[in-house]
Design a protein around this motif. Structure first.
Motif, mmCIF file in Angstrom:
data_model
loop_
_atom_site.group_PDB
_atom_site.id
_atom_site.type_symbol
_atom_site.label_atom_id
_atom_site.label_comp_id
_atom_site.label_asym_id
_atom_site.label_seq_id
_atom_site.Cartn_x
_atom_site.Cartn_y
_atom_site.Cartn_z
ATOM 1 N N LEU A 152 5.485 -9.314 -24.251
ATOM 2 C CA LEU A 152 4.780 -9.220 -22.982
ATOM 3 C C LEU A 152 5.687 -8.478 -22.014
ATOM 4 O O LEU A 152 6.852 -8.852 -21.846
ATOM 5 N N ASN A 153 5.166 -7.432 -21.397
ATOM 6 C CA ASN A 153 5.922 -6.695 -20.393
ATOM 7 C C ASN A 153 5.260 -6.916 -19.036
ATOM 8 O O ASN A 153 4.077 -6.653 -18.869
ATOM 9 N N THR A 154 6.046 -7.417 -18.093
ATOM 10 C CA THR A 154 5.581 -7.610 -16.723
ATOM 11 C C THR A 154 6.393 -6.685 -15.831
ATOM 12 O O THR A 154 7.628 -6.680 -15.906
ATOM 13 N N SER A 155 5.706 -5.908 -14.999
ATOM 14 C CA SER A 155 6.378 -4.986 -14.086
ATOM 15 C C SER A 155 5.915 -5.256 -12.659
ATOM 16 O O SER A 155 4.738 -5.529 -12.432
ATOM 17 N N ILE A 156 6.842 -5.180 -11.725
ATOM 18 C CA ILE A 156 6.535 -5.260 -10.307
ATOM 19 C C ILE A 156 6.930 -3.904 -9.722
ATOM 20 O O ILE A 156 8.070 -3.477 -9.834
ATOM 21 N N VAL A 157 5.955 -3.218 -9.132
ATOM 22 C CA VAL A 157 6.160 -1.870 -8.591
ATOM 23 C C VAL A 157 6.039 -1.944 -7.069
ATOM 24 O O VAL A 157 5.058 -2.500 -6.548
ATOM 25 N N PHE A 158 7.010 -1.363 -6.348
ATOM 26 C CA PHE A 158 6.952 -1.343 -4.888
ATOM 27 C C PHE A 158 7.882 -0.275 -4.331
ATOM 28 O O PHE A 158 8.718 0.272 -5.054
ATOM 29 N N LEU A 159 7.715 0.028 -3.059
ATOM 30 C CA LEU A 159 8.573 0.970 -2.346
ATOM 31 C C LEU A 159 9.446 0.191 -1.371
ATOM 32 O O LEU A 159 8.981 -0.766 -0.745
ATOM 33 N N TYR A 160 10.711 0.624 -1.249
ATOM 34 C CA TYR A 160 11.628 -0.010 -0.311
ATOM 35 C C TYR A 160 12.725 0.984 0.046
ATOM 36 O O TYR A 160 13.369 1.558 -0.840
ATOM 37 N N LYS A 161 12.921 1.191 1.328
ATOM 38 C CA LYS A 161 13.969 2.090 1.835
ATOM 39 C C LYS A 161 13.953 3.461 1.151
ATOM 40 O O LYS A 161 14.962 3.909 0.610
ATOM 41 N N GLN A 162 12.831 4.107 1.181
ATOM 42 C CA GLN A 162 12.649 5.455 0.632
ATOM 43 C C GLN A 162 12.986 5.551 -0.863
ATOM 44 O O GLN A 162 13.429 6.586 -1.349
ATOM 45 N N LYS A 163 12.765 4.461 -1.565
ATOM 46 C CA LYS A 163 12.963 4.430 -3.015
ATOM 47 C C LYS A 163 11.808 3.676 -3.647
ATOM 48 O O LYS A 163 11.253 2.763 -3.050
ATOM 49 N N SER A 164 11.455 4.070 -4.857
ATOM 50 C CA SER A 164 10.470 3.292 -5.612
ATOM 51 C C SER A 164 11.242 2.422 -6.598
ATOM 52 O O SER A 164 12.224 2.861 -7.195
ATOM 53 N N PHE A 165 10.788 1.182 -6.729
ATOM 54 C CA PHE A 165 11.408 0.225 -7.635
ATOM 55 C C PHE A 165 10.369 -0.238 -8.645
ATOM 56 O O PHE A 165 9.226 -0.513 -8.279
ATOM 57 N N ILE A 166 10.787 -0.315 -9.896
ATOM 58 C CA ILE A 166 9.986 -0.944 -10.937
ATOM 59 C C ILE A 166 10.891 -1.980 -11.579
ATOM 60 O O ILE A 166 11.873 -1.641 -12.242
ATOM 61 N N VAL A 167 10.574 -3.253 -11.323
ATOM 62 C CA VAL A 167 11.344 -4.360 -11.880
ATOM 63 C C VAL A 167 10.562 -4.873 -13.079
ATOM 64 O O VAL A 167 9.391 -5.224 -12.955
ATOM 65 N N ASN A 168 11.194 -4.891 -14.256
ATOM 66 C CA ASN A 168 10.515 -5.247 -15.502
ATOM 67 C C ASN A 168 11.124 -6.485 -16.145
ATOM 68 O O ASN A 168 12.327 -6.693 -16.087
ATOM 69 N N LEU A 169 10.262 -7.231 -16.814
ATOM 70 C CA LEU A 169 10.690 -8.290 -17.709
ATOM 71 C C LEU A 169 9.889 -8.126 -18.987
ATOM 72 O O LEU A 169 8.660 -8.162 -18.970
ATOM 73 N N THR A 170 10.587 -7.892 -20.086
ATOM 74 C CA THR A 170 9.949 -7.774 -21.396
ATOM 75 C C THR A 170 10.440 -8.951 -22.232
ATOM 76 O O THR A 170 11.650 -9.156 -22.360
ATOM 77 N N THR A 171 9.504 -9.719 -22.793
ATOM 78 C CA THR A 171 9.885 -10.923 -23.532
ATOM 79 C C THR A 171 8.963 -11.173 -24.710
ATOM 80 O O THR A 171 7.797 -10.779 -24.685
ATOM 81 N N ASN A 172 9.520 -11.848 -25.717
ATOM 82 C CA ASN A 172 8.695 -12.287 -26.842
ATOM 83 C C ASN A 172 8.246 -13.729 -26.644
ATOM 84 O O ASN A 172 7.591 -14.301 -27.495
ATOM 85 N N ASP A 173 8.577 -14.326 -25.502
ATOM 86 C CA ASP A 173 8.132 -15.681 -25.151
ATOM 87 C C ASP A 173 6.775 -15.557 -24.458
ATOM 88 O O ASP A 173 6.679 -15.455 -23.241
ATOM 89 N N LEU A 174 5.718 -15.541 -25.251
ATOM 90 C CA LEU A 174 4.372 -15.287 -24.737
ATOM 91 C C LEU A 174 3.733 -16.528 -24.127
ATOM 92 O O LEU A 174 2.700 -16.419 -23.457
ATOM 93 N N GLU A 175 4.329 -17.698 -24.342
ATOM 94 C CA GLU A 175 3.731 -18.938 -23.869
ATOM 95 C C GLU A 175 4.191 -19.328 -22.466
ATOM 96 O O GLU A 175 3.466 -19.966 -21.728
#
Length: 162
Positions: free
Chosen positions: A127-150
């Protein structure tokens, strides 16, 4: 014997310690230290991996792109339109890829987009979860990829913007 007992108490606590990673003006609370991995043009990447005794893997990563040239000189109204269009385009791209999207607000009130998708690698589902946002003239993509699906992992609360 007392030292062994104390050691038995503290080792599990230490193995789940959280680290405040300061990445390009942002603080991310992760269970591991994010390390700089590579630069692709105007984009910096950071990552770390945690594996527990049950072979559950969690890979945290952050991609930061400098948008200074795109955002420099924009007035408040144009900047708001730019930010809204950025999130709208990210949502359209994710939706067209069959990914689940949700508009969210980060703890500091910042608008963001949460994207969830499933990946299969060598016969294992992630499962890949991404949080996308802009902050201080930069784009951020914070990801968590895990095999813990539960287990639900609240990635949003790990992002600290002051």
């Amino acid at each position: 014997m007392r030292k062994i007992t104390l050691l038995g108490i503290f080792i599990p606590i230490l193995s789940f310690a959280q680290i405040d990673n300061k990445i390009e003006g942002l603080t991310l609370d992760m269970p591991c230290e994010l390390e700089y991995t590579r630069n692709l043009g105007n984009q910096n990447n950071y990552a770390c991996v945690v594996q527990d005794n049950n072979d559950r893997i969690k890979q945290y990563s952050v991609t930061v792109q400098n948008l200074f040239e795109d955002m420099n000189g924009l007035d408040q109204e144009t900047l708001k339109a730019y930010k809204d269009q950025f999130l709208k385009t990210a949502k359209e791209n994710a939706t067209s890829n069959g990914e689940k999207t949700e508009s969210i607000v980060l703890p500091n009130g910042q608008k963001a987009l949460k994207i969830e998708s499933y990946l299969t690698y060598s016969g294992h589902k992630f499962l890949n979860t991404s949080i996308v946002f802009l902050y201080k003239q930069k784009s951020f993509i914070v990801n968590l990829t895990t095999n813990d699906l539960e287990k639900s992992n609240n990635l949003t609360n790990r992002i600290k913007i002051k």
